[in-house]
Design an enzyme around this catalytic site. Sequence first.
Site, PDB file in Angstrom:
ATOM      1  N   ASN A   1     -15.959  12.368  41.502  1.00 21.20           N
ATOM      2  CA  ASN A   1     -15.527  12.624  42.873  1.00 21.20           C
ATOM      3  C   ASN A   1     -14.379  13.625  42.794  1.00 21.20           C
ATOM      4  OD1 ASN A   1     -14.712  12.592  45.516  1.00 21.20           O
ATOM      5  ND2 ASN A   1     -14.019  10.459  45.523  1.00 21.20           N
TER       6      ASN A   1
ATOM      7  N   GLU B   1     -10.527   6.855  51.430  1.00 17.81           N
ATOM      8  CA  GLU B   1      -9.762   7.948  52.063  1.00 17.81           C
ATOM      9  C   GLU B   1     -10.400   8.343  53.392  1.00 17.81           C
ATOM     10  OE1 GLU B   1      -9.867  10.460  48.585  1.00 17.81           O
ATOM     11  OE2 GLU B   1      -8.625   8.974  47.556  1.00 17.81           O
TER      12      GLU B   1
HETATM   13  P1  PGA Z   1      -9.329   7.908  40.790  1.00 15.53           P
HETATM   14  O1  PGA Z   1     -10.197   8.006  42.144  1.00 15.53           O
HETATM   15  O2  PGA Z   1     -10.316   7.869  39.666  1.00 15.53           O
HETATM   16  O3  PGA Z   1      -8.508   9.186  40.796  1.00 15.53           O
HETATM   17  O4  PGA Z   1      -8.504   6.684  40.886  1.00 15.53           O
HETATM   18  C1  PGA Z   1     -11.369   7.250  42.302  1.00 15.53           C
HETATM   19  C2  PGA Z   1     -11.945   7.506  43.664  1.00 15.53           C
HETATM   20  O5  PGA Z   1     -11.175   7.562  44.637  1.00 15.53           O
HETATM   21  O6  PGA Z   1     -13.176   7.650  43.830  1.00 15.53           O
END
Ligand code: PGA
Length: 255
Positions: A10, A100
Amino acid sequence: MMRKQIAAANWKMNLTLAQGEALLNDLFAIPTELGENQEAVLGIPFPYLTTVKDKLSGKQNIYIAAQNCYSKRSGAYTGEVSVEMLQSIGVDYVILGHSERREYFNESNSMLADKVNLCLEFGLKPIFCCGEALDIREAGTQNSYVETQLIESLFHLTPEQLTNFVIAYEPIWAIGTGKTASSEQAQEMHAHIRSVFAAKYGNAVADSISILYGGSVKAANAKEIFGQPDVDGGLVGGASLIAEEFAAIINSLKK
Ligand code: PGA
């Protein structure tokens, strides 16, 4: 084990096109092994989907994902991207309901149900995100909180639609914080999620669903987390922006 093991990147709102291409060139230069039941998925910004799709031609078991789509079919929604548009350029997966999106763009469980429906109608595979914030974890009510997210967005689906579905469990307190859930905490929630599906849809459907863990997954912890019986890979933010890290995470998937 028949259900798919998936390492999903992602990128979020990071990298220019040139930086993204350089990252992929570096990633593809590192030997990675993707077996028959394993996939790598690249969740990349809308403007680069076509370019990256072209870069993947001839590569086995690597797919692209959009990070969002709109909840309406088409029409006067300036600035939004429809599922049909994504289908028309060959997108395979859509990340839906990332925390988010829920937090900054007010995505509700019922809006996400609409997005899931459109994706399935057009043959795109959702990676449906769920997970609780720190206050809910501290109150000890994370199981029922996540269960409600699943019920309100997914329980209208048929058993056929949920067979081979992909869920990402991402505790919000572990996203981008460097604070990973312990492998026991991940396993406990993944088993709970699977039992929620089993209770409504039966064991065969529940056992076919890939449940990914997300939240500060990195090369150093991927093997232990992915080694848990109900963890079928990861959704990876920060570490997916580093070729060596993401390659090692791909190579940590269970066979
Ligand atoms: P992170 O994000 O690996 O930076 O903690 C994971 C995500 O939000 O999909």
